[in-house]
Motif scaffolding. Structure first.
Motif, PDB file in Angstrom:
ATOM      1  N   UNK A 185      63.564  24.046  69.558  1.00 53.79           N
ATOM      2  CA  UNK A 185      63.184  23.343  67.574  1.00 53.79           C
ATOM      3  C   UNK A 185      62.922  23.995  66.438  1.00 53.79           C
ATOM      4  N   UNK A 186      61.744  25.557  66.742  1.00 53.26           N
ATOM      5  CA  UNK A 186      61.466  26.181  66.630  1.00 53.26           C
ATOM      6  C   UNK A 186      62.919  27.430  65.589  1.00 53.26           C
ATOM      7  N   UNK A 187      63.716  27.927  67.191  1.00 55.34           N
ATOM      8  CA  UNK A 187      64.782  28.978  67.070  1.00 55.34           C
ATOM      9  C   UNK A 187      65.455  27.697  65.815  1.00 55.34           C
ATOM     10  N   UNK A 188      66.375  26.338  65.829  1.00 60.25           N
ATOM     11  CA  UNK A 188      66.520  26.211  65.346  1.00 60.25           C
ATOM     12  C   UNK A 188      66.365  25.574  63.344  1.00 60.25           C
ATOM     13  N   UNK A 189      65.320  25.738  63.484  1.00 60.54           N
ATOM     14  CA  UNK A 189      64.608  25.700  62.209  1.00 60.54           C
ATOM     15  C   UNK A 189      64.886  26.937  61.482  1.00 60.54           C
ATOM     16  N   UNK A 190      64.823  28.336  62.261  1.00 62.38           N
ATOM     17  CA  UNK A 190      64.867  29.533  61.928  1.00 62.38           C
ATOM     18  C   UNK A 190      66.675  29.992  61.706  1.00 62.38           C
ATOM     19  N   UNK A 191      67.268  28.985  62.202  1.00 59.46           N
ATOM     20  CA  UNK A 191      68.808  29.174  61.936  1.00 59.46           C
ATOM     21  C   UNK A 191      68.773  28.664  60.617  1.00 59.46           C
ATOM     22  N   UNK A 192      68.004  27.623  60.068  1.00 62.77           N
ATOM     23  CA  UNK A 192      68.373  26.732  58.947  1.00 62.77           C
ATOM     24  C   UNK A 192      68.151  27.368  57.536  1.00 62.77           C
ATOM     25  N   UNK A 193      66.970  28.560  58.487  1.00 62.26           N
ATOM     26  CA  UNK A 193      66.243  29.115  56.747  1.00 62.26           C
ATOM     27  C   UNK A 193      65.112  28.294  56.413  1.00 62.26           C
ATOM     28  N   UNK A 194      64.326  26.887  56.974  1.00 63.21           N
ATOM     29  CA  UNK A 194      63.712  26.163  57.035  1.00 63.21           C
ATOM     30  C   UNK A 194      62.832  27.207  58.223  1.00 63.21           C
ATOM     31  N   UNK A 195      61.347  27.398  57.061  1.00 61.62           N
ATOM     32  CA  UNK A 195      60.273  27.459  58.016  1.00 61.62           C
ATOM     33  C   UNK A 195      58.860  26.982  57.949  1.00 61.62           C
ATOM     34  N   UNK A 196      58.054  26.889  59.210  1.00 67.97           N
ATOM     35  CA  UNK A 196      56.619  25.695  59.264  1.00 67.97           C
ATOM     36  C   UNK A 196      56.005  26.612  58.882  1.00 67.97           C
ATOM     37  N   UNK A 197      55.480  25.484  58.109  1.00 67.47           N
ATOM     38  CA  UNK A 197      54.142  26.038  57.507  1.00 67.47           C
ATOM     39  C   UNK A 197      53.202  25.546  57.098  1.00 67.47           C
ATOM     40  N   UNK A 198      51.327  24.806  57.390  1.00 66.30           N
ATOM     41  CA  UNK A 198      50.893  24.499  57.049  1.00 66.30           C
ATOM     42  C   UNK A 198      51.186  23.548  55.791  1.00 66.30           C
ATOM     43  N   UNK A 199      50.517  22.100  55.782  1.00 64.79           N
ATOM     44  CA  UNK A 199      50.801  20.716  55.535  1.00 64.79           C
ATOM     45  C   UNK A 199      50.399  22.147  54.135  1.00 64.79           C
ATOM     46  N   UNK A 200      48.955  22.198  53.845  1.00 62.82           N
ATOM     47  CA  UNK A 200      48.312  22.946  52.364  1.00 62.82           C
ATOM     48  C   UNK A 200      49.654  23.897  52.246  1.00 62.82           C
ATOM     49  N   UNK A 201      50.368  24.588  52.467  1.00 60.63           N
ATOM     50  CA  UNK A 201      51.370  25.063  52.514  1.00 60.63           C
ATOM     51  C   UNK A 201      52.078  25.451  51.868  1.00 60.63           C
ATOM     52  N   UNK A 202      52.926  23.503  52.814  1.00 62.24           N
ATOM     53  CA  UNK A 202      54.278  22.993  52.161  1.00 62.24           C
ATOM     54  C   UNK A 202      53.891  22.145  50.682  1.00 62.24           C
TER      55      UNK A 202
END
Length: 264
Positions: free
Chosen positions: A245-262
């Motif tokens: 999941x994290x590898x593919x999010x990186x490939x799509x340019x989607x950064x995993x952040x906290x909900x507050x940061x989102x």
């Protein structure tokens, strides 16, 4: 170490934990692990007190543009929030946090109060990793079906444990055994100090035993900018799925952040 090697190592690390972990949570959140009727901290007052040398954790924030129950963040930003129901074997929780940190990802953990009683050090482990911590009720029962006094006790019971361990009632409240809270539970959460309740728009279904690849496909088939993804500690399938999941999010340019940061 390659991603494949990491996945294999994480599966092995989590296998024993998953074998002994009782069914945990789900969007319909499946049966919760059995919890002691008398919390451990009641027998030993020091058990639920984490180290207090660290500054207090952030508390709830109000986001004026957001509804009372938040299902996702802004769609025009390349960010997603991975949110974990906090329960199950601590080895699996630590494996998932470590994998997120290897990808420089930050997550939101909604902790169950009785789980914090059993594993109080994990509250500080979450925060020290740069993640955020929230409230997922005291015992993870069907809160929407409870009478008012019992439902309020579920919310405030977990909030009190978070306060003792971290100096804050947590950044978020998420109802147990439901994607969304009833109007009563929403009012009670506001009364307890939570301006918003945290829902989600992507359910990983990681609690169903479908296997790590299926969990990854489920998440990646629906996730997009602004998504809030529901995942769980306590399942080997989640540990197996997270690297992909994290590898593919990186490939799509989607950064995993906290909900507050989102939402900020």
């Amino acid at each position: 170490m390659t991603s494949a090697d990491r996945r294999s190592a994480l599966r092995n690390a989590a296998g024993l934990a998953a074998a002994t972990t009782a069914a945990a949570f789900g969007s319909g959140c499946s049966a919760e692990p059995s919890a002691p009727t008398e919390p451990r901290h009641a027998q030993n007052p020091q058990a639920s007190r984490g180290p207090r040398s660290s500054p207090p954790a952030p508390g709830p924030r109000r986001f004026p543009a957001q509804p009372a129950q938040i299902g996702h963040g802004p769609r025009d930003r390349p960010r997603v929030a991975l949110t974990f129901h906090g329960g199950g074997d601590p080895a699996t929780a630590r494996a998932l946090l470590a994998e997120a940190e290897r990808h420089d990802a930050r997550v939101t953990v909604l902790a169950v109060g009785t789980w914090l009683d059993e594993h109080p050090a994990l509250a500080r482990r979450v925060l020290d990793g740069g993640h955020e911590l929230g409230n997922h009720t005291l015992r993870h029962l069907d809160i929407n079906a409870m009478p008012e006094a019992e439902a309020l006790a579920e919310i405030t019971g977990c909030a009190g444990r978070l306060k003792r361990l971290t100096g804050s009632i947590g950044s978020w409240f998420r109802p147990s055994r439901a994607a969304r809270a009833s109007p009563l539970v929403e009012r009670l959460a506001h009364r307890a100090g939570y301006p918003h309740l945290l829902s989600y728009d992507v359910d990983s279904l990681d609690f169903t035993g479908s296997g790590g690849p299926a969990v990854a496909r489920t998440v990646l088939g629906s996730v997009r900018g602004g998504s809030v993804v529901s995942l769980h500690f306590g399942y080997a399938d989640t540990v197996a799925a997270l690297p992909a999941v994290l590898d593919e999010l990186d490939r799509r340019g989607l950064r995993a952040v906290t909900t507050t940061e989102l939402l900020s």
